[in-house]
Every structure is written in C-alpha cells, then in structure tokens.
Write a protein that holds these residues in place. Structure first.
Motif, PDB file in Angstrom:
ATOM      1  N   THR A 262     -20.064  12.791  -7.205  1.00  0.00           N
ATOM      2  CA  THR A 262     -21.601  12.582  -6.967  1.00  0.00           C
ATOM      3  C   THR A 262     -21.870  11.117  -6.615  1.00  0.00           C
ATOM      4  OG1 THR A 262     -22.347  11.920  -9.072  1.00  0.00           O
ATOM      5  CG2 THR A 262     -22.163  14.429  -8.434  1.00  0.00           C
ATOM      6  N   GLY A 263     -21.134  10.040  -7.157  1.00  0.00           N
ATOM      7  CA  GLY A 263     -21.377   8.743  -6.779  1.00  0.00           C
ATOM      8  C   GLY A 263     -22.380   8.282  -7.952  1.00  0.00           C
ATOM      9  N   TRP A 264     -22.586   9.073  -8.827  1.00  0.00           N
ATOM     10  CA  TRP A 264     -23.643   8.472 -10.037  1.00  0.00           C
ATOM     11  C   TRP A 264     -23.019   7.286 -10.784  1.00  0.00           C
ATOM     12  CZ3 TRP A 264     -28.267  10.917 -11.442  1.00  0.00           C
ATOM     13  CH2 TRP A 264     -29.083  10.452 -12.432  1.00  0.00           C
ATOM     14  N   THR A 265     -23.730   6.163 -10.713  1.00  0.00           N
ATOM     15  CA  THR A 265     -23.083   4.968 -11.222  1.00  0.00           C
ATOM     16  C   THR A 265     -23.978   4.399 -12.435  1.00  0.00           C
ATOM     17  OG1 THR A 265     -22.248   4.442  -9.124  1.00  0.00           O
ATOM     18  CG2 THR A 265     -22.306   2.753 -10.599  1.00  0.00           C
ATOM     19  N   GLU A 266     -23.384   4.049 -13.693  1.00  0.00           N
ATOM     20  CA  GLU A 266     -23.965   3.363 -14.509  1.00  0.00           C
ATOM     21  C   GLU A 266     -23.264   1.782 -14.836  1.00  0.00           C
ATOM     22  OE1 GLU A 266     -26.699   3.904 -16.144  1.00  0.00           O
ATOM     23  OE2 GLU A 266     -26.970   6.213 -15.740  1.00  0.00           O
ATOM     24  N   CYS A 267     -24.070   0.877 -15.196  1.00  0.00           N
ATOM     25  CA  CYS A 267     -23.302  -0.264 -15.492  1.00  0.00           C
ATOM     26  C   CYS A 267     -23.941  -0.980 -16.712  1.00  0.00           C
ATOM     27  CB  CYS A 267     -24.005  -1.387 -14.618  1.00  0.00           C
ATOM     28  SG  CYS A 267     -23.442  -1.049 -12.967  1.00  0.00           S
ATOM     29  N   ASN A 377     -29.557   5.414  -8.402  1.00  0.00           N
ATOM     30  CA  ASN A 377     -29.202   6.830  -8.704  1.00  0.00           C
ATOM     31  C   ASN A 377     -30.173   7.866  -8.016  1.00  0.00           C
ATOM     32  OD1 ASN A 377     -26.695   6.370 -10.068  1.00  0.00           O
ATOM     33  ND2 ASN A 377     -27.655   5.923 -11.852  1.00  0.00           N
ATOM     34  N   PHE A 378     -31.329   7.440  -7.995  1.00  0.00           N
ATOM     35  CA  PHE A 378     -32.446   8.374  -7.558  1.00  0.00           C
ATOM     36  C   PHE A 378     -33.089   8.240  -6.076  1.00  0.00           C
ATOM     37  CE2 PHE A 378     -32.574   9.007 -12.217  1.00  0.00           C
ATOM     38  CZ  PHE A 378     -32.908  10.223 -12.369  1.00  0.00           C
ATOM     39  N   TYR A 379     -32.736   6.816  -5.581  1.00  0.00           N
ATOM     40  CA  TYR A 379     -33.197   6.479  -4.412  1.00  0.00           C
ATOM     41  C   TYR A 379     -32.567   5.674  -3.355  1.00  0.00           C
ATOM     42  CZ  TYR A 379     -38.023   7.956  -5.793  1.00  0.00           C
ATOM     43  OH  TYR A 379     -39.309   8.722  -6.055  1.00  0.00           O
ATOM     44  N   MET A 380     -31.312   5.715  -3.596  1.00  0.00           N
ATOM     45  CA  MET A 380     -30.265   4.777  -2.913  1.00  0.00           C
ATOM     46  C   MET A 380     -29.301   5.818  -2.262  1.00  0.00           C
ATOM     47  SD  MET A 380     -31.559   1.732  -3.194  1.00  0.00           S
ATOM     48  CE  MET A 380     -30.316   0.357  -2.828  1.00  0.00           C
ATOM     49  N   PRO A 381     -29.527   6.297  -1.153  1.00  0.00           N
ATOM     50  CA  PRO A 381     -28.331   7.172  -0.626  1.00  0.00           C
ATOM     51  C   PRO A 381     -27.091   6.717  -0.261  1.00  0.00           C
ATOM     52  CG  PRO A 381     -30.534   7.261   0.662  1.00  0.00           C
ATOM     53  CD  PRO A 381     -30.672   6.126  -0.220  1.00  0.00           C
ATOM     54  N   GLN A 382     -26.034   7.419  -0.499  1.00  0.00           N
ATOM     55  CA  GLN A 382     -24.628   7.127  -0.360  1.00  0.00           C
ATOM     56  C   GLN A 382     -24.107   8.034   0.661  1.00  0.00           C
ATOM     57  OE1 GLN A 382     -22.658   6.566  -4.154  1.00  0.00           O
ATOM     58  NE2 GLN A 382     -24.451   5.581  -4.972  1.00  0.00           N
ATOM     59  N   GLN A 383     -22.962   7.430   1.362  1.00  0.00           N
ATOM     60  CA  GLN A 383     -22.116   8.202   2.336  1.00  0.00           C
ATOM     61  C   GLN A 383     -20.952   8.327   1.682  1.00  0.00           C
ATOM     62  OE1 GLN A 383     -22.967   5.814   6.066  1.00  0.00           O
ATOM     63  NE2 GLN A 383     -22.972   7.966   7.129  1.00  0.00           N
ATOM     64  N   ARG A 384     -20.311   9.759   2.082  1.00  0.00           N
ATOM     65  CA  ARG A 384     -19.049  10.008   1.672  1.00  0.00           C
ATOM     66  C   ARG A 384     -17.983  10.375   2.658  1.00  0.00           C
ATOM     67  NH1 ARG A 384     -19.259  10.925  -4.004  1.00  0.00           N
ATOM     68  NH2 ARG A 384     -16.930  10.141  -3.901  1.00  0.00           N
ATOM     69  N   LEU A 385     -16.683   9.960   2.377  1.00  0.00           N
ATOM     70  CA  LEU A 385     -15.828  10.279   3.479  1.00  0.00           C
ATOM     71  C   LEU A 385     -15.401  11.752   3.612  1.00  0.00           C
ATOM     72  CD1 LEU A 385     -13.680   9.220   5.768  1.00  0.00           C
ATOM     73  CD2 LEU A 385     -12.245   8.748   3.970  1.00  0.00           C
ATOM     74  N   TYR A 406     -28.532  11.796  -7.321  1.00  0.00           N
ATOM     75  CA  TYR A 406     -29.315  12.759  -7.798  1.00  0.00           C
ATOM     76  C   TYR A 406     -29.393  14.093  -6.911  1.00  0.00           C
ATOM     77  CZ  TYR A 406     -33.928  14.963  -8.374  1.00  0.00           C
ATOM     78  OH  TYR A 406     -35.026  16.053  -8.490  1.00  0.00           O
ATOM     79  N   GLY A 407     -29.481  13.789  -5.646  1.00  0.00           N
ATOM     80  CA  GLY A 407     -29.542  15.102  -4.727  1.00  0.00           C
ATOM     81  C   GLY A 407     -28.107  15.666  -4.746  1.00  0.00           C
ATOM     82  N   ARG A 408     -26.967  14.896  -4.791  1.00  0.00           N
ATOM     83  CA  ARG A 408     -25.544  15.482  -5.039  1.00  0.00           C
ATOM     84  C   ARG A 408     -25.390  16.260  -6.309  1.00  0.00           C
ATOM     85  NH1 ARG A 408     -23.836  10.983  -1.778  1.00  0.00           N
ATOM     86  NH2 ARG A 408     -22.800  11.769   0.023  1.00  0.00           N
ATOM     87  N   LEU A 421     -34.097  16.212 -15.404  1.00  0.00           N
ATOM     88  CA  LEU A 421     -33.706  15.011 -14.255  1.00  0.00           C
ATOM     89  C   LEU A 421     -34.878  15.006 -13.095  1.00  0.00           C
ATOM     90  CD1 LEU A 421     -31.164  13.216 -14.171  1.00  0.00           C
ATOM     91  CD2 LEU A 421     -30.485  14.712 -12.445  1.00  0.00           C
ATOM     92  N   ASP A 422     -35.490  16.230 -13.070  1.00  0.00           N
ATOM     93  CA  ASP A 422     -36.755  16.292 -11.988  1.00  0.00           C
ATOM     94  C   ASP A 422     -37.906  15.662 -12.630  1.00  0.00           C
ATOM     95  OD1 ASP A 422     -35.202  17.664 -10.375  1.00  0.00           O
ATOM     96  OD2 ASP A 422     -35.701  19.609 -10.701  1.00  0.00           O
ATOM     97  N   GLU A 423     -38.083  15.810 -13.864  1.00  0.00           N
ATOM     98  CA  GLU A 423     -39.193  15.088 -14.477  1.00  0.00           C
ATOM     99  C   GLU A 423     -38.949  13.650 -14.564  1.00  0.00           C
ATOM    100  OE1 GLU A 423     -41.602  15.487 -18.825  1.00  0.00           O
ATOM    101  OE2 GLU A 423     -39.923  16.731 -18.601  1.00  0.00           O
ATOM    102  N   LYS A 424     -37.796  13.414 -14.674  1.00  0.00           N
ATOM    103  CA  LYS A 424     -37.614  11.900 -14.603  1.00  0.00           C
ATOM    104  C   LYS A 424     -37.880  11.365 -13.203  1.00  0.00           C
ATOM    105  CE  LYS A 424     -34.096   8.349 -15.832  1.00  0.00           C
ATOM    106  NZ  LYS A 424     -33.042   8.147 -16.629  1.00  0.00           N
ATOM    107  N   TYR A 425     -37.387  11.885 -12.235  1.00  0.00           N
ATOM    108  CA  TYR A 425     -37.504  11.630 -10.939  1.00  0.00           C
ATOM    109  C   TYR A 425     -38.909  11.513 -10.446  1.00  0.00           C
ATOM    110  CZ  TYR A 425     -37.255  11.906  -5.880  1.00  0.00           C
ATOM    111  OH  TYR A 425     -37.507  11.808  -4.397  1.00  0.00           O
ATOM    112  N   SER A 426     -39.720  12.333 -10.953  1.00  0.00           N
ATOM    113  CA  SER A 426     -41.270  12.353 -10.594  1.00  0.00           C
ATOM    114  C   SER A 426     -42.105  11.148 -11.070  1.00  0.00           C
ATOM    115  CB  SER A 426     -41.846  13.740 -10.840  1.00  0.00           C
ATOM    116  OG  SER A 426     -41.729  13.776 -12.532  1.00  0.00           O
TER     117      SER A 426
END
Length: 462
Positions: A262-267, A377-385, A406-408, A421-426
């Motif tokens: 999914t590309g979900w990233t935590e630091c 994770n919610f507003y930065m789109p990513q591209q995948r190969l 989030y979309g993936r 997750l939808d409630e957090k996004y809103s």
C-alpha cells in the motif's frame, strides 16, 4: 529588428541639424513626414560633447549620447523609409538602400529583404510570436503556494492530488476563476510552471549504516528474491541519520517503516540507534498501523542485527507470529520501497542538519505521529511500478495512476476498521495540518538554535 546604435546616431544627427537633414533626406527619396517624427524628439538631450561623421556626403556634428533615442523612434524611421522605397524609382531605390545600409550598418541583402517585405513594417511594438499563455500569472503563483503546502510533490502526483487539496486552500487573492485554471492544468503544464521552483531544491546524502555482527546476520534469512507480497503487512524498515557533517557522538535518528503493497509509511524519532531504542520505536509504530504486521525486511546494519531486536521478533517476545528477513549485503535496492521514503518523508521535513539535542527527538515525534503521518498517508498520492520492459539499451517503465496509501488500503480492511479509517480521514484538513506542522518544525529548530551552539546546520526543510 535592426535596432543598432548606428541608426541612433543618424536620428540624433537629424535632430541636431534639421535643415541639413531635410535636404539630405529629400535627396535620398524620403518625404517631409520624417521631419515630423524627428521634431518630436528634439529638445530631449542636453548639449553633450560632439564629434564629426559623414552622412549623404555631408559633414555634420552629432551627439555621442545616443542612448536617449527610443526603440519606438527607430521603428517609425524604418516604417517611413519603407513607404518611400515602395514609391521610388529603381535609381532612387538604390540611393535609399545606400543610405539605409550606411545608417543601420547592415548587409545590403538584408536591407533589400527588409524593404521588399509585402507588409508595412510596424511603427509600434508588435505582438511576439508563439501561442498565447493559457493560464494567468496569478494561477502560477497559487500553484507554487499549493506545491509547498503539498510537500513538494512531483507534477504527476500533484496533478492527481490537486482536487482533494484545493478544497481546503484559502487565500485573499484566490477566486473561482483561479481555481478553475489550476484544476484544468495538465501534468506537463504543472511541470513547466514549477521548473524554476523545483530547480532551487537540492539534496545531499550521508550514510551511517554499519554492518552488524556475523552471528546475528547468520540468524536472519535473506528475503525471498523475485516474490512480491500481495497483502498489506509486509514492511521494509530503515534508519536515517540526523548527523549533519559528522557521525561522531550521539544524535537523533529516524526509523522509517513502509508497507510494500500500500505504501503506508510511519516514522519514529529515536535518540541514538541502540537495539533497545529501535525495539521501542518499532513497537510504537506497530501500534499505530491500521493493519496487522506480518513480515519485516531490513538491511544488515547494527541497528537491526542485534540481540534486542532479534530476541523481540525471532525468539517469541513479540505477540503473534511475524517473519523477519534481511536484504543482501551492499544491495540497497533490496530495500527500494523504504529507501525512497528517506528523502520524501524525512529529509524534506527536517533537512540535513545535525540534531544532537535529546528533547528534539520528542518534538519530532509529535510531528511524525500526527500531522506528518496523516498528510503522507491520506493526502499524498504515490505511483507504483507495474511493468518494466527492456528495449535494446533502454528500459521502459509503466507506472500506476497516483493513489494515496489510504486509497490502496481500503480494499483490504474489514468494515469496522474501514469505518474508523474513514472517520479519521473526514476530520483531516490538509492545509491546516500543513500549517501546524510548519509551526511545530519552526519552533523545534528555534529551540535547537537557542540551546545548542555547537551544531552545524545544513539546509533545513521548508
């Protein structure tokens, strides 16, 4: 346009010696209309030093201060000469060409082409060629502001994320027309309009990875090569050093975890990269993940190849089964998904300066855990190969459309987890979150500068 200083000298000559010029111009086929043009420029100059030149076989005094003649006067002069050339006989045309070549200092063939044009030369500044700009100057300015709010995305990702971000964008000069212009921009237009701003960003690298002990490396199997996970939970981990120009002493590190699917990233920021600190940071990140952790992939550095981390994941201290793998030595591309996040998620935020004040780690975590995680994770789109094809010596890559983590992730969650997750996004306002993140980052660097005088700072992230 043949606007050279020699024609300026000729116009100054006519202005200072009107009687002689009238006779000279009349002999060369010009009409009295030229005098009306020249008289409009009389009295502009002072009386500077004079020198002698020869024009039309007549000796005159001419001002050396030729910069006072405007380009508009020169265009009008060429237009008048063109009118007289069209009405002149063959012999008179030769005289006019001689006079034009002498005044403008151009080749005779160039003068002939200029006089033989079918259309009348413009007596004013004309419209420059090329296609008209499709977007206003204000649209470009707001595009750059949005680009900074959106974390300096690449044009492809920015074009995909713009509709969701622009809803929250507010500015006193921003109106519906500018909004429509921004939404109508293509990826190539965004790339072209942001070229100057993007070229100002620079990057540099510093590596603090050291190979772990052989006994620990031997206990961890190499990750399966050529196998791509199909479900979330398979994550790569890596550490980023905030050491500045020196790796000596103790300083802050950032532990980055990226899900492959999914590309979900935590630091998570940690003070030093001891095994105990890494284990605590991994446990904190695992509690924030919206999916269960199934496998970890790391490099061969000492921060992961140590007793504390291996005991937690390989000897049963971790709740639930989990697989732990390592990449091949000196093959950083084995960790490609997390390596690319070291810049976009860490360096872009905190730059390359040295952070060797322990309270700064806690301040960094307040940013990582809230605003930064939500934005990425919610507003930065990513591209995948999707596909990579080699054609002779070139490699052609086919990329997926930009989609947020989030979309993936939505398709893999059960109804209860998806509802949370939808409630957090809103509740997330990306513009407000960006403002808060920048205020926290600025405050942190301000405290660092006030409390630490020995640190040497590189470029700090915007």
């Amino acid at each position: 346009m043949y606007l050279v200083k020699s024609i300026c000298q000729s116009v100054c000559l006519w202005r200072s010696t009107a009687n002689h010029l009238n006779r000279s111009v009349t002999e060369s086929g010009a009409s009295i209309k030229q005098m009306d043009i020249i008289e409009s420029y009389q009295g502009v100059a002072e009386k500077p030093e004079r020198r002698d030149i020869v024009c039309s076989n007549t000796k005159f005094n001419i001002s050396q201060e030729v910069d006072l003649v405007t380009a508009q006067a020169l265009r009008e002069y060429l237009a008048v000469v063109w009118d007289n050339y069209q009405a002149a006989s063959k012999a008179e045309k030769g005289t006019i060409l001689d006079e034009l070549v002498r005044n403008v200092k151009i080749h005779r063939k160039a003068a002939i082409r200029l006089m033989n044009k079918k259309h009348h030369p413009r007596s004013h500044q004309g419209f420059k060629g090329g296609r008209k700009k499709g977007y206003s100057k204000g649209a470009k300015e707001h595009l750059e502001r949005l680009w900074k709010h959106m974390g300096y995305m690449c044009p492809i990702r920015m074009n995909a994320a713009l509709p969701s971000w622009i809803v929250f964008y507010e500015h006193k000069d921003f109106n519906s027309e500018l909004r429509s212009e921004l939404l109508a921009m293509s990826t190539s237009t965004i790339h072209r309009y942001l070229a100057d701003a993007r070229s100002a960003l620079r990057r540099k690298e510093n590596c603090g990875t050291r190979r772990g002990p052989s006994k620990h490396i031997a206990a961890v199997p190499i990750r399966p090569l050529g196998e791509m996970p199909q479900v979330p939970g398979h994550c790569e981990i890596d550490c980023v050093a905030h050491c500045g120009d020196s790796l000596s002493g103790t300083f802050t590190w950032t532990l980055t975890l990226t899900d492959i699917v999914t590309g979900w990233t935590e630091c998570e920021a940690l003070w030093g990269k001891t095994g105990a600190a890494v284990r605590v940071a991994l446990r904190a990140i695992e509690q924030r993940l919206p999916f269960p952790l199934k496998a970890l992939y790391s490099d061969n550095g000492t921060e992961f190849m140590n007793e504390d981390v291996l005991k937690y994941y390989l000897k049963g201290d971790h709740i639930g089964p989990i697989d732990f793998f390592r990449g091949r030595p000196y093959k950083s591309n084995d960790q490609c998904y997390v390596e690319q996040k070291n810049y976009t998620h860490v360096r872009r935020l905190f730059g390359y300066g040295r952070i060797d004040w322990e309270p700064a780690s806690k301040m960094m975590n307040t940013i990582y855990r809230k605003e930064w995680s939500d934005l990425q994770n919610f507003y930065m789109p990513q591209q995948r190969l999707i596909e990579k094809i080699r054609i002779n010596s070139k490699v052609k890559r086919k990329m997926s459309p930009p989609i947020t983590p989030y979309g993936r992730l939505r398709q893999w969650l059960d109804s209860e987890s998806l509802h949370k997750l939808d409630e957090k996004y809103s509740k997330i306002n990306p513009i407000l979150w960006r403002v808060k993140q920048r205020k926290k980052t600025s405050s942190m660097f301000l405290y660092l500068k006030e409390n630490i005088n020995k640190s040497e700072w590189g470029r700090m992230a915007q």
